[in-house]
Design a protein around this motif. Structure first.
Motif, PDB file in Angstrom:
ATOM      1  N   VAL A 209       1.226  -1.299  -0.302  1.00  0.00           N
ATOM      2  CA  VAL A 209       0.120  -0.294  -0.348  1.00  0.00           C
ATOM      3  C   VAL A 209       1.006   1.013  -0.135  1.00  0.00           C
ATOM      4  O   VAL A 209       2.112   1.732   0.682  1.00  0.00           O
ATOM      5  CB  VAL A 209      -1.268  -0.335   1.442  1.00  0.00           C
ATOM      6  CG1 VAL A 209      -1.501  -0.516   1.191  1.00  0.00           C
ATOM      7  CG2 VAL A 209      -0.417  -0.404   2.666  1.00  0.00           C
ATOM      8  N   SER A 210      -0.156   3.129  -0.683  1.00  0.00           N
ATOM      9  CA  SER A 210       1.088   3.659  -0.773  1.00  0.00           C
ATOM     10  C   SER A 210       1.438   4.398   0.504  1.00  0.00           C
ATOM     11  O   SER A 210       1.552   5.706   0.636  1.00  0.00           O
ATOM     12  CB  SER A 210       0.529   4.429  -2.359  1.00  0.00           C
ATOM     13  OG  SER A 210       1.096   4.071  -2.819  1.00  0.00           O
ATOM     14  N   LEU A 213      -2.530   4.555   5.811  1.00  0.00           N
ATOM     15  CA  LEU A 213      -3.703   5.129   5.815  1.00  0.00           C
ATOM     16  C   LEU A 213      -4.463   5.396   6.481  1.00  0.00           C
ATOM     17  O   LEU A 213      -3.938   4.680   7.494  1.00  0.00           O
ATOM     18  CB  LEU A 213      -4.237   4.259   4.100  1.00  0.00           C
ATOM     19  CG  LEU A 213      -4.303   3.953   3.636  1.00  0.00           C
ATOM     20  CD1 LEU A 213      -4.225   3.072   2.642  1.00  0.00           C
ATOM     21  CD2 LEU A 213      -3.007   4.657   2.677  1.00  0.00           C
ATOM     22  N   PRO A 217      -8.043   0.466   4.908  1.00  0.00           N
ATOM     23  CA  PRO A 217      -8.678   0.264   2.846  1.00  0.00           C
ATOM     24  C   PRO A 217      -9.364  -0.764   2.788  1.00  0.00           C
ATOM     25  O   PRO A 217     -10.292  -1.278   1.396  1.00  0.00           O
ATOM     26  CB  PRO A 217      -7.386   0.230   2.480  1.00  0.00           C
ATOM     27  CG  PRO A 217      -6.075  -0.906   3.473  1.00  0.00           C
ATOM     28  CD  PRO A 217      -6.524  -0.613   4.938  1.00  0.00           C
ATOM     29  N   LYS A 221     -13.085   2.084   1.020  1.00  0.00           N
ATOM     30  CA  LYS A 221     -12.131   2.131  -0.159  1.00  0.00           C
ATOM     31  C   LYS A 221     -11.647   3.696  -0.344  1.00  0.00           C
ATOM     32  O   LYS A 221     -11.677   4.215   0.184  1.00  0.00           O
ATOM     33  CB  LYS A 221     -13.134   2.273  -1.628  1.00  0.00           C
ATOM     34  CG  LYS A 221     -12.878   1.166  -2.427  1.00  0.00           C
ATOM     35  CD  LYS A 221     -14.139   1.359  -3.177  1.00  0.00           C
ATOM     36  CE  LYS A 221     -13.260   0.497  -4.564  1.00  0.00           C
ATOM     37  NZ  LYS A 221     -13.742   0.775  -5.741  1.00  0.00           N
ATOM     38  N   ASN A 222      -9.941   2.934  -0.483  1.00  0.00           N
ATOM     39  CA  ASN A 222      -8.996   4.451  -1.228  1.00  0.00           C
ATOM     40  C   ASN A 222      -8.783   5.268  -0.025  1.00  0.00           C
ATOM     41  O   ASN A 222      -9.403   6.507  -0.030  1.00  0.00           O
ATOM     42  CB  ASN A 222      -9.192   4.625  -2.516  1.00  0.00           C
ATOM     43  CG  ASN A 222      -9.233   4.404  -3.668  1.00  0.00           C
ATOM     44  OD1 ASN A 222      -8.084   3.561  -3.757  1.00  0.00           O
ATOM     45  ND2 ASN A 222     -10.099   4.239  -4.124  1.00  0.00           N
ATOM     46  N   GLU A 224      -7.699   8.514   2.329  1.00  0.00           N
ATOM     47  CA  GLU A 224      -6.298   9.120   2.445  1.00  0.00           C
ATOM     48  C   GLU A 224      -5.032   8.324   3.042  1.00  0.00           C
ATOM     49  O   GLU A 224      -5.140   8.242   3.931  1.00  0.00           O
ATOM     50  CB  GLU A 224      -6.647  10.141   3.152  1.00  0.00           C
ATOM     51  CG  GLU A 224      -7.422  11.894   2.228  1.00  0.00           C
ATOM     52  CD  GLU A 224      -7.303  12.497   3.502  1.00  0.00           C
ATOM     53  OE1 GLU A 224      -6.829  13.630   4.859  1.00  0.00           O
ATOM     54  OE2 GLU A 224      -8.527  13.322   3.102  1.00  0.00           O
ATOM     55  N   ARG A 225      -4.202   8.836   2.310  1.00  0.00           N
ATOM     56  CA  ARG A 225      -3.107   8.675   2.924  1.00  0.00           C
ATOM     57  C   ARG A 225      -1.833   9.654   3.799  1.00  0.00           C
ATOM     58  O   ARG A 225      -2.205  10.181   4.077  1.00  0.00           O
ATOM     59  CB  ARG A 225      -1.601   8.878   1.819  1.00  0.00           C
ATOM     60  CG  ARG A 225      -0.875   8.398   1.599  1.00  0.00           C
ATOM     61  CD  ARG A 225       0.549   8.473   0.976  1.00  0.00           C
ATOM     62  NE  ARG A 225       0.567   9.840   0.288  1.00  0.00           N
ATOM     63  CZ  ARG A 225       0.937  10.446   0.872  1.00  0.00           C
ATOM     64  NH1 ARG A 225       1.934  10.686   1.142  1.00  0.00           N
ATOM     65  NH2 ARG A 225       0.930  11.685  -0.323  1.00  0.00           N
ATOM     66  N   ASN A 264       5.120   1.851  -1.063  1.00  0.00           N
ATOM     67  CA  ASN A 264       4.255   0.724  -1.831  1.00  0.00           C
ATOM     68  C   ASN A 264       5.486   0.343  -2.852  1.00  0.00           C
ATOM     69  O   ASN A 264       5.734   0.990  -4.270  1.00  0.00           O
ATOM     70  CB  ASN A 264       3.152   0.979  -2.545  1.00  0.00           C
ATOM     71  CG  ASN A 264       2.631   0.008  -3.132  1.00  0.00           C
ATOM     72  OD1 ASN A 264       2.876  -0.627  -3.137  1.00  0.00           O
ATOM     73  ND2 ASN A 264       1.376   0.585  -3.594  1.00  0.00           N
ATOM     74  N   ASP A 270       5.073   6.765  -5.461  1.00  0.00           N
ATOM     75  CA  ASP A 270       4.352   7.796  -4.511  1.00  0.00           C
ATOM     76  C   ASP A 270       5.042   7.581  -3.385  1.00  0.00           C
ATOM     77  O   ASP A 270       5.191   6.938  -2.982  1.00  0.00           O
ATOM     78  CB  ASP A 270       3.097   6.681  -3.937  1.00  0.00           C
ATOM     79  CG  ASP A 270       1.948   6.353  -5.232  1.00  0.00           C
ATOM     80  OD1 ASP A 270       2.320   6.992  -6.104  1.00  0.00           O
ATOM     81  OD2 ASP A 270       1.410   5.430  -5.333  1.00  0.00           O
TER      82      ASP A 270
END
Ligand code: ADP
Ligand code: ASP
Ligand code: MG
Length: 440
Positions: A209-210, A213, A217, A221-222, A224-225, A264, A270
């Protein structure tokens, strides 16, 4: 030169292609001198992690006397990794020896550690770096904690000699010379120990994962980082279940004020998340940094008139838990009430009934109530202390979502608010808090 220690998690190393990707990342910056690797993880959602396959080998070797059937899956995984990478590394004799040792030692820890061992051997050949076995540099004391005095100088010395090295994560050697693993996900701790020992400028943790979070996740869904987060916030979130980083991985690097970066492997471009020691951290202006939680707790609620003036009431309650070797998670209290929040796994097999009887005898409460199947959700952020009305917003959001709160605990640092809710409302609760603080 500033040294970077990079740790690659199982999902980053699940097959030959991913391992190649990880190796390219390692080699793209000469500061990356030491790599710590996990065992191959899942390649697809129904796949089985090599560590889990190994635990099955252990079970067979104990129950059937051999593990050849279960081990054949491990053979296949590692053979195909070596093939995909096109390495001229004859892994067959290494696999034969591993199978033999698993059957001879019949040790769960030894067996489980072989995923990291084999993957690190492969990574070392691929990078053309030295393989330094964790068993020779990471040592545990008799009580199971890290032997810092022995391990840190040895790691520093062995790795300085090697210049570049690959170290398998997840294990070391116990006080009796046997292989011992950390708890699951423990390669994060190994990476942190190595980073501290070599006084690294940065501990990079490469995953799928980037970054860290704002919440799990798999629930939102998605999400914020989190760009920058303090060690303290990270500790709260990882302890409360945000398992992108093992909850204990922070301690070694914290002592050396070494920042951690979550990156990631599949999107190295990222930015990731930078986790900073208090000295280097400046507030980021947000109210809530992240949300995390865990299911399956039990709350024992005690009520007794004039409890507050009864000296030793809480001590007596806690000594009952201590006698049974039970940890408590939280202990919110009022004037005449005290709640004990305990992981339900401690209370199986009649333990809960025994505790209740002992509490009735020793504490003579007016009322005692047990709530089971409770989830805890922590809302964490340095900004919460400075923003009036944060808890009002949180509770309004929960009420709007129809979630009944059975326990509230606000840490004295005002860094977090933890609520106890029904297990069944867990995901709904995380979504409601996320929506309130990140989507409005
Ligand atoms: P690795 O194999 O790299 O050690 P892990 O599975 O241990 O990876 O950790 C990464 C996973 O953690 C992510 O794939 C994600 O599903 C999960 N996760 C849970 N909470 C969070 C969070 N707050 N931020 C990022 N990932 C999270
Ligand atoms: N391979 C071990 C596990 O699955 C350790 C790790 O991945 O960090 O738990
Ligand atoms: Mg992990």
């Amino acid at each position: 030169m500033n040294t970077i220690v990079c740790k690659f998690g199982g999902t980053s190393l699940a097959d030959g292609n991913n391992i190649k990707r990880a190796a390219d990342i390692v080699l793209s910056d000469p500061s990356r001198r030491y790599a710590v690797v996990s065992a191959p993880g899942r390649r697809f959602s129904e796949d089985v992690k090599v560590t889990d396959l190994l635990y099955a080998c252990y079970k067979d070797s104990v129950e059937k006397g051999n593990c050849s059937e279960a081990f054949s899956k491990i053979r296949k995984r590692f053979r195909s990794i070596v093939d995909e990478l096109g390495l001229s590394f004859d892994i067959e004799p290494v696999l034969d020896k591993t199978e033999e040792e698993i059957e001879t030692y019949k040790s769960a820890d030894f067996t489980a550690s072989r995923g990291e061992y084999l993957n690190a051997r492969i990574m070392a050949v691929l990078l053309g770096w030295e393989f330094v076995d964790a068993k020779d540099i990471i040592f545990f004391k008799e009580n199971g904690t890290l032997d810092e005095k022995k391990s840190y100088p040895l790691i520093a010395e062995k790795l300085a000699e090697a210049k570049h090295a690959v170290v398998p994560g997840f294990y070391g050697t116990d006080a009796h010379g046997n292989i011992k693993t950390f708890s699951r996900g423990g390669s994060d701790i190994s990476g942190s120990i190595v980073a501290r020992a070599v006084n690294a400028a940065l501990y990079e943790n490469w995953t799928d994962v980037s970054g860290f979070l704002a919440c799990d996740p798999r629930i939102v869904k998605n999400p914020e980082r989190i760009g920058v987060i303090s060690f303290k916030e990270l500790r709260e979130l990882s302890y409360m279940g945000a398992n992108v980083l093992h909850a204990e991985a922070i301690f070694p690097v914290r002592k050396g004020d070494i920042p951690i970066c979550i990156k990631n492997t599949f999107r190295p471009q990222d930015a990731g998340t930078l986790i900073l020691p208090s000295k280097q951290y400046t507030p980021q202006g947000n109210i809530v940094t992240g949300i995390a939680g865990k299911k399956d707790f039990t709350v024992i609620f005690l009520e007794k008139s004039l409890m507050n003036s009864e000296i030793g009431f809480a001590r007596k309650a806690l000594s009952i838990l201590e006698k049974e070797h039970i940890n408590f998670e939280h202990m919110p209290s009022g004037i005449d009430t005290l709640s004990l929040v305990i992981e339900s796994s401690y209370l199986k097999g009649g333990v809960l009934d025994k505790l209740i009887e002992e509490m009735k005898d020793a504490l003579a409460p007016d009322y005692i109530r047990v709530l089971e199947n409770i989830a805890l959700v922590a809302t964490v952020g340095h900004g919460m202390a400075k923003n009036v009305g944060t808890s009002a917003r949180l509770f309004a959001a929960l009420s709007e979502a129809g979630i009944n709160v059975c326990m509230i605990d606000q840490g004295s640092s005002e860094l977090n608010i933890i609520v106890g809710i029904d297990n069944a409302d867990y995901e709904k609760c995380v979504r409601a808090v996320y929506h309130e603080f990140f989507e409005k």
